[in-house]
Design an enzyme around this catalytic site. Sequence first.
Site, short mmCIF file in Angstrom:
data_model
loop_
_atom_site.label_atom_id
_atom_site.label_comp_id
_atom_site.label_asym_id
_atom_site.label_seq_id
_atom_site.Cartn_x
_atom_site.Cartn_y
_atom_site.Cartn_z
N MET A 84 34.88 66.73 10.98
CA MET A 84 33.99 65.63 10.61
C MET A 84 34.56 64.32 11.12
O MET A 84 33.98 63.66 11.93
CB MET A 84 33.80 65.62 9.10
CG MET A 84 32.72 64.67 8.63
SD MET A 84 32.12 65.05 6.97
CE MET A 84 33.60 64.89 6.00
N CYS A 85 35.72 63.90 10.66
CA CYS A 85 36.47 62.76 11.17
C CYS A 85 35.77 61.43 10.92
O CYS A 85 34.56 61.36 10.78
CB CYS A 85 36.78 62.89 12.66
SG CYS A 85 37.78 64.35 13.05
#
Length: 299
Positions: free
Chosen positions: A1-2
């Site tokens: 996701m980051c």
Amino acid sequence: MCGIAGLFLKDETHSAALGKLLSEMLGLLSDRGPDSAGFAVYGAPLEGRVKLTLRARAEGHDFAALAEKLAAHLGTKVELAVRATHAVLTLEAEQRAAAEAWLRAEAPEVSLFASGRAMELYKEVGLPPAVSARFGLAGMAGSHAVGHTRMATESAVTTAGAHPFSTGPDQCLVHNGSLSNHSDLRRRLQREGSSVETENDSEVAAAYLTWQMGRGMNLGEALEASLKDLDGFYTFVVGTERGFGVLRDPIACKPAVLAETDDYFASGSEYRALSVLPGIEQARVWEPEPATVYFWERN
């Protein structure tokens, strides 16, 4: 996701608060990436000198002895500043290549994360508030900065795999997404003489941009070229000594928000990262279009 956060200041109005603002932006994105965090901060470019950012495996490494040995090898003065597991060595710009070669050959216990006239780069395993506090991000001033909090998907949870990645002087890249042709591109870049040291696809993207800029492109042009050569889902935020760029792939399934005021350009994976910025209530806020390069550069 980051999670991605970036801030490019148009003038010096908020330069003293740059690190504090980026630290707050990254902290608000902590749940997007609990594995590691990092940031690159750009200050005033040095005249005739360059900074090398090094990382040791643990705090307490004898960077002073390392700097002394390097200075003796180069026959020149090497300045040293230590922050936790990282150190910044400052030396004559004409000695950069020789210094990097010596460090790789004689100091395998440290990693060379970045070099440049303006940029320092710090990253470690951990949540953004802890990583920011460890390196004193809130106290750093400058002209622009890029940060990232990572959820490891394609490689192990290590500091080496954390973002940002720097593959050229004063260049860094952070990435949310996944490239599908990075193995082929890695081999192509290696044939062209580029070095990619980790398994992370984001480093391949950074090396690709370095390669294109080495062929004469500016950052904006290199990002345009990447739309033809990079496959997958991605949002990139890239910094150079004078520039700041944002790009989403043609499908644009990875989130991104931009904001602009008279004082700054800002980017974040979500609006909440921008909510701490001064004057955000009056900012122009928009979602970057797919396959569209947003690029700002200081004259």
